[in-house]
Scaffold this motif. Structure first.
Motif, PDB file in Angstrom:
ATOM      1  N   GLN A   7       1.028  -0.955  -0.249  1.00 17.06           N
ATOM      2  CA  GLN A   7       0.067  -0.561  -0.519  1.00 17.06           C
ATOM      3  C   GLN A   7       0.488   1.146  -0.240  1.00 17.06           C
ATOM      4  OE1 GLN A   7      -3.392  -0.694   0.210  1.00 17.06           O
ATOM      5  NE2 GLN A   7      -4.726   1.400   0.279  1.00 17.06           N
ATOM      6  N   PRO A   8       0.590   1.777  -1.226  1.00 16.16           N
ATOM      7  CA  PRO A   8       1.025   3.636  -0.701  1.00 16.16           C
ATOM      8  C   PRO A   8       1.378   3.464   0.681  1.00 16.16           C
ATOM      9  CG  PRO A   8       0.490   3.096  -2.822  1.00 16.16           C
ATOM     10  CD  PRO A   8      -0.115   1.979  -2.216  1.00 16.16           C
ATOM     11  N   LYS A   9       2.561   5.128   1.006  1.00 20.96           N
ATOM     12  CA  LYS A   9       2.334   5.398   2.297  1.00 20.96           C
ATOM     13  C   LYS A   9       1.677   6.738   2.284  1.00 20.96           C
ATOM     14  CE  LYS A   9       3.395   1.715   3.440  1.00 20.96           C
ATOM     15  NZ  LYS A   9       2.455   1.024   3.622  1.00 20.96           N
ATOM     16  N   ARG A  10       1.355   7.052   3.318  1.00 19.18           N
ATOM     17  CA  ARG A  10       1.252   8.538   3.186  1.00 19.18           C
ATOM     18  C   ARG A  10       2.044   9.304   4.545  1.00 19.18           C
ATOM     19  NH1 ARG A  10      -4.284  10.018   1.837  1.00 19.18           N
ATOM     20  NH2 ARG A  10      -5.633   8.568   0.902  1.00 19.18           N
ATOM     21  N   LEU A  11       2.746  10.149   4.449  1.00 19.96           N
ATOM     22  CA  LEU A  11       3.513  10.748   5.638  1.00 19.96           C
ATOM     23  C   LEU A  11       3.881  11.760   5.867  1.00 19.96           C
ATOM     24  CD1 LEU A  11       6.827   8.735   3.694  1.00 19.96           C
ATOM     25  CD2 LEU A  11       5.632   7.897   5.227  1.00 19.96           C
ATOM     26  N   VAL A  12       4.878  12.418   6.844  1.00 17.08           N
ATOM     27  CA  VAL A  12       4.141  13.976   7.599  1.00 17.08           C
ATOM     28  C   VAL A  12       5.692  13.502   8.260  1.00 17.08           C
ATOM     29  CG1 VAL A  12       2.729  15.393   8.625  1.00 17.08           C
ATOM     30  CG2 VAL A  12       1.892  13.641   8.261  1.00 17.08           C
ATOM     31  N   VAL A  13       5.762  15.252   7.307  1.00 18.06           N
ATOM     32  CA  VAL A  13       7.191  15.604   8.025  1.00 18.06           C
ATOM     33  C   VAL A  13       7.094  16.444   9.004  1.00 18.06           C
ATOM     34  CG1 VAL A  13      10.262  16.799   7.462  1.00 18.06           C
ATOM     35  CG2 VAL A  13       8.482  14.509   6.364  1.00 18.06           C
ATOM     36  N   ASP A  23       0.386   6.564   7.681  1.00 17.05           N
ATOM     37  CA  ASP A  23       1.293   5.993   7.549  1.00 17.05           C
ATOM     38  C   ASP A  23       2.448   5.981   8.910  1.00 17.05           C
ATOM     39  OD1 ASP A  23       0.181   4.067   6.005  1.00 17.05           O
ATOM     40  OD2 ASP A  23       0.440   5.067   4.740  1.00 17.05           O
ATOM     41  N   PHE A  24       2.961   7.548   8.615  1.00 13.82           N
ATOM     42  CA  PHE A  24       4.263   7.744   9.585  1.00 13.82           C
ATOM     43  C   PHE A  24       4.275   9.201   9.242  1.00 13.82           C
ATOM     44  CE2 PHE A  24       8.761   7.221  11.235  1.00 13.82           C
ATOM     45  CZ  PHE A  24       8.255   6.378  11.687  1.00 13.82           C
ATOM     46  N   VAL A  25       5.113   9.221  11.036  1.00  9.25           N
ATOM     47  CA  VAL A  25       5.515  10.973  10.976  1.00  9.25           C
ATOM     48  C   VAL A  25       7.151  11.407  11.209  1.00  9.25           C
ATOM     49  CG1 VAL A  25       4.846  12.654  12.754  1.00  9.25           C
ATOM     50  CG2 VAL A  25       3.023  10.909  12.084  1.00  9.25           C
ATOM     51  N   PHE A  26       7.194  11.948  10.863  1.00 13.09           N
ATOM     52  CA  PHE A  26       9.045  12.176  10.851  1.00 13.09           C
ATOM     53  C   PHE A  26       9.103  13.012  11.886  1.00 13.09           C
ATOM     54  CE2 PHE A  26       8.842   9.655   6.912  1.00 13.09           C
ATOM     55  CZ  PHE A  26      10.165   8.718   7.358  1.00 13.09           C
ATOM     56  N   ILE A  27       9.668  13.521  13.339  1.00 13.52           N
ATOM     57  CA  ILE A  27       9.794  14.634  13.763  1.00 13.52           C
ATOM     58  C   ILE A  27      10.679  15.119  13.158  1.00 13.52           C
ATOM     59  CG2 ILE A  27       9.620  15.682  15.915  1.00 13.52           C
ATOM     60  CD1 ILE A  27       7.349  13.268  16.322  1.00 13.52           C
ATOM     61  N   CYS A  28      11.366  16.623  12.780  1.00  7.06           N
ATOM     62  CA  CYS A  28      12.675  17.552  12.744  1.00  7.06           C
ATOM     63  C   CYS A  28      12.330  18.894  13.255  1.00  7.06           C
ATOM     64  CB  CYS A  28      12.894  17.062  11.655  1.00  7.06           C
ATOM     65  SG  CYS A  28      12.874  15.003  10.753  1.00  7.06           S
TER      66      CYS A  28
END
Ligand SMILES: NC(=O)c1ccc[n+]([C@@H]2O[C@H](COP(=O)([O-])OP(=O)(O)OC[C@H]3O[C@@H](n4cnc5c(N)ncnc54)[C@H](OP(=O)(O)O)[C@@H]3O)[C@@H](O)[C@H]2O)c1
Length: 346
Positions: free
Chosen positions: A5-11, A69-74
């Motif tokens: 499944q293609p991913k939904r990402l947040v940066v 699907d996933f959160v990157f916290i930068c």
């Protein structure tokens, strides 16, 4: 990867040094990505970023995380905690790159260049279900790799940090102050270091030494004694570390070099003058030998040189090393690797 499944990402922190590097690496990856949302502060409202040939808007409005699907916290530490809370509430796995939770019981998998990162089956299973992952500081990633390979019982080191250790505002401060000093114009207000940094070194500046000490202690346990000092130097990017090691058992120089050369992600630069061809002005003086911080920029590897016996310790037990690396690249490699494992991507 077609059945994934293609991913939904947040940066979060998409306009920062680390966020931009991460987005570049995501673009280069073969991950199936349906959606990438870049979040920054209101200072960046209206700006855009490039992703796989498309220009995307940076948003300062926090998106709904539920369903992603996933959160990157930068982001800086001060902002990261609220994002972590939001991601946990929305039940979306996330990774914190700020170290905001470094002293808490957050799953912080070993650096990918350490053998324990792939040999511990229980840890691997835990990554696959972890709601929150942590990533060690760039300095920890570089040091841990070397300490494991040489089986070190004690390390004392000095970290030379560039202005990018304090984010884009740190880089802008060094740039603004340097230009003002050259032009003999008014020097702008001090940046995030809290004092002027151009043409000066700031003892105690740069990275959070306590965090690095704590992370190394957590990775190696009581078998390792560790201490370090940090100094901010007036360069823009990259980081260097001068380490004095005590090995658990003596090793000959050839063995030290062979163990370091065998690590994935390490390049030995023992001979020659570094990639910039540093050469002594006076032929009678020994030429300086790299690697320099500039050699390490844009490189995913840890560059190691100046392997010298420490004359104050028993023969074979004491060694001095010089490391040059790009902490932002080391961190983004680690982050992407963990996110891939968490998302079950091949
Ligand atoms: N620099 C390194 O060597 C390094 C290495 C490993 C980990 N880290 C960690 O990674 C994090 C980012 O570092 P960096 O060097 O990339 O810093 P940076 O260049 O200063 O970037 C910070 C980012 O956070 C964004 N931001 C600030 N407040 C925000 C908010 N309220 N909501 C959403 N976004 C917000 C900024 O947006 P604006 O552009 O709009 O201000 C920017 O995109 C830090 O926690 C740092 O400790 C840094």
């Amino acid at each position: 990867m077609s059945d994934i499944q293609p991913k939904r990402l947040v940066v979060f922190g998409a306009t920062g040094n680390l966020g931009q590097q991460l987005i570049e690496k995501l673009a280069e990856s073969n991950w199936p990505i349906f959606e990438l949302i870049g979040v920054a502060s209101s200072d960046s409202a209206g700006s855009e970023f490039e992703f796989r040939g498309e220009m995307l808007d940076v948003t300062s409005e926090w998106p709904t995380l539920k369903g992603r699907d996933f959160v990157f916290i930068c982001t800086p530490r001060s902002e990261a905690l609220e994002v972590v809370r939001e991601a946990l509430r929305a039940e979306v796995p996330c990774i914190d790159c700020s170290g905001a939770l470094a002293d808490q019981d957050v799953r912080m998998p070993a650096p990918i260049s350490m053998s324990q990162s792939t040999t511990d089956g229980d840890a691997e299973a835990a990554i696959k279900t972890a709601p929150l992952l942590g990533v060690p500081a760039g300095t920890t990633l570089a040091w841990a790799t070397v300490l494991e390979a040489l089986s070190v019982s004690r390390v004392v080191g000095t970290v030379l940090c560039s202005s990018s250790a304090l984010g884009q505002k740190g880089v802008a401060a060094l740039s603004g102050e340097s230009i003002a000093l050259f032009n003999q114009s008014d020097v702008p207000e001090a940046g995030p270091a809290g004092q002027f940094v151009a043409f000066d070194v700031v003892p105690g500046g740069g990275i959070d030494s306590d965090r690095v000490r704590g992370e190394l202690q957590r990775l190696f346990g009581s078998g390792l004694s560790v201490d370090l000092a940090s100094v901010q130097v007036p360069t823009f990017v990259g980081e260097g570390s001068s380490l004095s090691l005590t090995l658990s058992a003596p090793l000959a120089r050839e063995a030290v070099e062979a163990r370091l050369a065998a690590i994935d992600g390490v390049t030995l630069m023992q001979d020659g003058f570094g990639s910039r061809g540093l050469a002594s002005v006076d032929e009678a003086v020994e030429a300086p030998i790299g690697p320099t911080l500039r050699d390490a920029i844009g490189v995913d590897e840890i560059l190691i040189g100046r392997i010298e016996a420490d004359a104050s310790q028993p023969v074979g037990e004491g060694w001095r090393l010089w490391l040059a690396y790009d902490p932002i690249r080391l961190t983004s490699e680690q982050v992407l690797n963990l996110a891939r494992r968490r998302l079950g991507l091949p």
